[in-house]
Design a protein around this motif. Structure first.
Motif, short mmCIF file in Angstrom:
data_model
loop_
_atom_site.label_atom_id
_atom_site.label_comp_id
_atom_site.label_asym_id
_atom_site.label_seq_id
_atom_site.Cartn_x
_atom_site.Cartn_y
_atom_site.Cartn_z
N GLY A 1 41.49 16.74 -6.02
CA GLY A 1 40.67 17.30 -4.95
C GLY A 1 39.25 16.78 -5.05
N LEU A 2 38.67 16.42 -3.91
CA LEU A 2 37.32 15.89 -3.87
C LEU A 2 36.42 16.78 -3.02
CD1 LEU A 2 38.09 12.09 -3.35
CD2 LEU A 2 37.35 13.21 -5.47
N ALA B 1 30.01 15.94 -14.80
CA ALA B 1 30.29 14.58 -14.36
C ALA B 1 30.58 14.55 -12.87
CB ALA B 1 31.48 14.01 -15.13
N ARG B 2 30.49 13.35 -12.30
CA ARG B 2 30.78 13.20 -10.87
C ARG B 2 32.27 13.28 -10.58
NH1 ARG B 2 28.10 7.58 -10.01
NH2 ARG B 2 29.00 7.40 -12.09
N PHE B 3 33.09 12.95 -11.58
CA PHE B 3 34.54 13.07 -11.40
C PHE B 3 35.20 13.25 -12.75
CE2 PHE B 3 33.91 8.57 -12.17
CZ PHE B 3 34.97 8.22 -13.00
N GLU B 4 36.38 13.83 -12.72
CA GLU B 4 37.22 13.98 -13.91
C GLU B 4 38.59 13.39 -13.57
OE1 GLU B 4 36.77 15.13 -16.96
OE2 GLU B 4 34.64 15.68 -16.72
N THR C 1 39.60 15.60 -10.16
CA THR C 1 38.63 16.32 -9.35
C THR C 1 37.35 15.52 -9.30
OG1 THR C 1 37.95 17.62 -11.29
CG2 THR C 1 39.56 18.63 -9.80
N GLY C 2 36.61 15.66 -8.23
CA GLY C 2 35.38 14.91 -8.10
C GLY C 2 34.45 15.50 -7.07
N MET D 1 35.85 6.80 -9.28
CA MET D 1 37.13 7.37 -9.68
C MET D 1 38.26 6.36 -9.50
SD MET D 1 39.19 10.65 -8.12
CE MET D 1 38.24 11.95 -8.89
N MET D 2 38.29 5.68 -8.35
CA MET D 2 39.34 4.71 -8.10
C MET D 2 39.18 3.47 -8.97
SD MET D 2 41.44 6.08 -5.99
CE MET D 2 41.11 7.54 -7.01
#
Length: 341
Positions: A131-132, A172-175, A182-183, A192-193
């Motif tokens: 989920g973002l 963090a900005r994403f995990e 999540t991000g 993330m990608m």
């Protein structure tokens, strides 16, 4: 899948193909990402999620495909008013290998028990679920983020912490670890990608994709330090210390003389500095910080007005309602109604 040789890839495909390969359909690529779009989702978040995958396909192999879904299979209107057609309904995604939810405003407004059941079904079959932006709220309410570090948009952190106190929020900005992603949304989707591409196909391809997107990858530590430094490097040390004390005491408000004592500054001098930098006294600034937090809690969670007031250090509901309406030109109960609609 055959083991990937990143050195061979870098030698064989130093540049992307000049021709733009057609977008692959699900099943034609090595990985297919199902993207569930919620009404008022962020278009920027969607593009940052998909563009690294599209660019990766230009380096010689069809690695990634994607399909866009909505709850009922109908088109979805993004937060910028643009209407996006989708490929199908969420209900048909129960056996997918990777399902990403993207939401922004009013994340839970249209989510049903059947939608949450699909998320749990994907997870039960070993699929990755992510989920973002504000979509981590949806995953958490589906019971999918237990024992996980959760990254989400910074504006939603207070409300998320209030509703899911047992979950660990990541700075963090994403995990991206294991089967949960999540991000914070926006440009964080690119990183993330790129991490996914690097973990499956090596750093050579990830770095090549980043160069094509003119995107400089930075570590999470550098990003966090840079953001903090950018905000604070031009403020006097006593002001920075006062703001830090206020930030850590939003739920139990301190008296301004006590804050002055803790920073070693007279109230008259601290007031002069605050007015000079912010146009507000320390008392006004502190009150605004607490009210902003209360508004985020009411807008992004199912908390009652009383709970939001107590969580931000207000013991008198009459006083809370009065100062809240003066700042936001609406009653706190009206904000809460939108948060639970």
């Amino acid at each position: 899948m055959k083991e990937f040789d990143s050195a061979h890839w870098a030698q064989a495909w130093p540049y992307p193909r000049p021709d733009l390969p057609p977008v692959a359909r699900p099943g034609e690529a090595e990985h297919t990402v199902s993207v569930w779009l919620l009404p008022k989702f962020s278009m920027l978040t969607l593009f940052c999620l998909l563009e690294p995958l599209r660019v990766a396909n230009r380096f010689g192999r069809t690695l990634f495909a994607w399909q866009l879904l909505s709850s009922g299979g109908e088109a979805v209107v993004a937060s910028n008013g643009v209407r996006i057609d989708v490929d199908g309904a969420l209900g048909g995604a129960g056996d997918c290998k990777m399902l990403m939810a993207i939401s922004s405003y009013e994340a839970e407004a249209t989510v049903t028990a059947a939608d949450r059941a699909v998320l749990r079904q994907v997870a039960a079959h070993g699929g990755r679920v992510g989920g973002l932006d504000t979509a981590p709220f949806i995953l958490a309410r589906a019971g999918l983020l237990e024992q996980q570090r959760v990254a989400l948009h910074w504006e939603s952190v207070p409300a998320f912490r209030e509703e899911f106190a047992q979950l660990a929020i990541s700075p963090a900005r994403f995990e991206f670890a294991g089967r949960r992603l999540t991000g914070s949304g926006g440009a964080a989707g690119i990183d993330m990608m790129l991490q996914w591409i690097e973990s499956d196909y090596g750093p050579a391809l990830a770095n090549a994709v980043g160069r094509q997107l003119v995107h400089q990858r930075v570590s999470e530590e550098d990003a966090l330090q840079g953001q903090s430094q950018h905000r604070l490097d031009r403020l006097p040390r006593t002001v920075v210390r006062a703001l830090a004390i206020m930030e850590t005491h939003l739920g139990q408000a301190l008296a301004i003389p006590e804050i002055c004592r803790l920073v070693g500054q007279s109230q008259r001098q601290l007031t002069r500095l605050f007015v000079g930098h912010f146009g507000e006294t320390p008392k006004q600034c502190y009150l605004g910080m607490r009210l902003d937090l209360a508004r985020r809690i009411l807008a992004d969670s199912r908390c009652r007005v009383t709970e939001a007031a107590l969580a931000t250090g207000f013991s008198s509901m009459a006083h809370f309602s009065r100062v809240y309406q003066a700042r936001f030109a609406e009653r706190p109960s009206r904000t809460g109604e939108r948060g639970t609609s």
